[in-house]
Design a protein around this motif. Structure first.
Motif, PDB file in Angstrom:
ATOM      1  N   LEU A 230      -8.488  -0.270   3.223  1.00  0.00           N
ATOM      2  CA  LEU A 230      -7.952   0.761   2.340  1.00  0.00           C
ATOM      3  C   LEU A 230      -6.537   0.417   1.877  1.00  0.00           C
ATOM      4  CD1 LEU A 230      -8.332   3.452   0.918  1.00  0.00           C
ATOM      5  CD2 LEU A 230      -7.571   4.602   3.016  1.00  0.00           C
ATOM      6  N   SER A 231      -5.779  -0.253   2.735  1.00  0.00           N
ATOM      7  CA  SER A 231      -4.403  -0.626   2.376  1.00  0.00           C
ATOM      8  C   SER A 231      -4.360  -1.488   1.123  1.00  0.00           C
ATOM      9  CB  SER A 231      -3.737  -1.378   3.536  1.00  0.00           C
ATOM     10  OG  SER A 231      -3.628  -0.550   4.667  1.00  0.00           O
ATOM     11  N   LEU A 232      -5.400  -2.289   0.898  1.00  0.00           N
ATOM     12  CA  LEU A 232      -5.436  -3.137  -0.292  1.00  0.00           C
ATOM     13  C   LEU A 232      -5.419  -2.320  -1.578  1.00  0.00           C
ATOM     14  CD1 LEU A 232      -8.050  -5.913   0.605  1.00  0.00           C
ATOM     15  CD2 LEU A 232      -5.584  -6.183   0.329  1.00  0.00           C
ATOM     16  N   ALA A 233      -5.931  -1.095  -1.525  1.00  0.00           N
ATOM     17  CA  ALA A 233      -6.045  -0.282  -2.740  1.00  0.00           C
ATOM     18  C   ALA A 233      -4.867   0.661  -2.947  1.00  0.00           C
ATOM     19  CB  ALA A 233      -7.335   0.534  -2.694  1.00  0.00           C
ATOM     20  N   LEU A 234      -4.027   0.883  -1.934  1.00  0.00           N
ATOM     21  CA  LEU A 234      -2.998   1.917  -2.030  1.00  0.00           C
ATOM     22  C   LEU A 234      -2.005   1.689  -3.173  1.00  0.00           C
ATOM     23  CD1 LEU A 234      -2.261   2.732   1.719  1.00  0.00           C
ATOM     24  CD2 LEU A 234      -3.847   3.848   0.139  1.00  0.00           C
ATOM     25  N   PRO A 235      -1.496   0.475  -3.391  1.00  0.00           N
ATOM     26  CA  PRO A 235      -0.575   0.299  -4.528  1.00  0.00           C
ATOM     27  C   PRO A 235      -1.227   0.617  -5.872  1.00  0.00           C
ATOM     28  CG  PRO A 235      -0.365  -1.531  -2.997  1.00  0.00           C
ATOM     29  CD  PRO A 235      -1.569  -0.756  -2.574  1.00  0.00           C
ATOM     30  N   LEU A 236      -2.492   0.243  -6.037  1.00  0.00           N
ATOM     31  CA  LEU A 236      -3.218   0.553  -7.268  1.00  0.00           C
ATOM     32  C   LEU A 236      -3.344   2.057  -7.454  1.00  0.00           C
ATOM     33  CD1 LEU A 236      -5.142  -0.147  -9.682  1.00  0.00           C
ATOM     34  CD2 LEU A 236      -7.001  -0.111  -7.994  1.00  0.00           C
ATOM     35  N   LEU A 237      -3.751   2.755  -6.403  1.00  0.00           N
ATOM     36  CA  LEU A 237      -3.950   4.199  -6.502  1.00  0.00           C
ATOM     37  C   LEU A 237      -2.633   4.922  -6.763  1.00  0.00           C
ATOM     38  CD1 LEU A 237      -6.494   4.727  -3.575  1.00  0.00           C
ATOM     39  CD2 LEU A 237      -6.957   4.300  -5.998  1.00  0.00           C
TER      40      LEU A 237
ATOM     41  N   ALA B  56      -2.216 -10.562   3.872  1.00  0.00           N
ATOM     42  CA  ALA B  56      -1.869  -9.339   3.142  1.00  0.00           C
ATOM     43  C   ALA B  56      -1.213  -8.361   4.095  1.00  0.00           C
ATOM     44  CB  ALA B  56      -3.121  -8.703   2.530  1.00  0.00           C
ATOM     45  N   ALA B  57      -0.243  -7.628   3.602  1.00  0.00           N
ATOM     46  CA  ALA B  57       0.426  -6.625   4.430  1.00  0.00           C
ATOM     47  C   ALA B  57      -0.444  -5.399   4.561  1.00  0.00           C
ATOM     48  CB  ALA B  57       1.771  -6.259   3.827  1.00  0.00           C
ATOM     49  N   ALA B  58      -0.445  -4.788   5.722  1.00  0.00           N
ATOM     50  CA  ALA B  58      -1.218  -3.567   5.939  1.00  0.00           C
ATOM     51  C   ALA B  58      -0.437  -2.367   5.417  1.00  0.00           C
ATOM     52  CB  ALA B  58      -1.537  -3.400   7.419  1.00  0.00           C
TER      53      ALA B  58
END
Length: 213
Positions: free
Chosen positions: A68-75, A211-213
């Protein structure tokens, strides 16, 4: 009657006959994207981020690997711009304070939980309807999905020009799908690791990315 063909067809540049979406092996494909927010991952992906109008798969070794962390900047970026985003059939209720701390405007977030999408067919249908309702991004958690269902999802993504992130177990990594991008994420020494398995317009990277969490 005069021919409609040019006198010297051999002088026609064949590249003019190809559409802009055709990838030539000697060229970098022109792909519209939204940045992932992780510089090392953006540099590895064609266009520099999540492909627009396409399905991206995130295959996880286990839940909680950082997927889920991968999507947080996009969201965060989409919701701050006023665009709605949606979670469909997440495995557990997302922790709202964490999402807000990541910059996500919760008023722009819709969650279709598993009680409302009690089958994978219903979850896929819900995702399609959200895309057609102009959601900026849809995150969908399913396991099995046949090729026809995935093609329908891809078509809905193309029509909406939105990002679709499809979360599945890594045991489906060998399965052929129409997804434009496939990532695998797992934890090693408590740090998330991301590997690009497939990316439209370029060869996937064989070396895992951090990738950073």
């Amino acid at each position: 009657m005069e021919s409609a063909l040019p006198a010297r067809v051999d002088r026609i540049d064949p590249r003019t006959l190809l559409g802009p979406k055709v990838w030539r092996a000697t060229e970098q494909a022109q792909i519209r994207t939204e940045p992932t927010g992780f510089d090392v991952l953006d540099r590895a992906l064609p266009g520099g981020g999540w492909p627009l109008g396409a399905v991206s798969e995130v295959l996880h070794a286990q839940l909680g690997a950082g997927e889920l962390s991968l999507a947080l900047p996009l969201l965060a970026r989409l919701t701050q711009a006023g665009r709605p985003v949606a979670f469909v059939a997440p495995p557990m209720l997302p922790y709202a304070p964490r999402l807000a701390a990541a910059g996500i405007q919760l008023s722009k977030l819709l969650i279709v939980d598993r009680t409302e999408s009690d089958s994978e067919q219903n979850a896929l249908w819900s995702a399609e309807q959200l895309l057609r309702a102009a959601a900026g991004a849809v995150l969908l958690w399913i396991e099995k999905a046949d090729a026809h269902a995935l093609r329908r999802l891809q078509l809905a993504a193309e029509e909406s020009d939105s990002c679709v992130l499809l979360y599945r177990s890594e045991r489906y990594a060998a399965e052929s799908t129409p997804s434009a991008l496939r990532l695998r994420i797992w934890r090693q020494n408590a740090a998330p690791q991301v590997e690009v398995l497939k990316c439209r317009g370029a060869r996937p990277l064989p070396i895992p990315l951090r990738a950073a969490a």
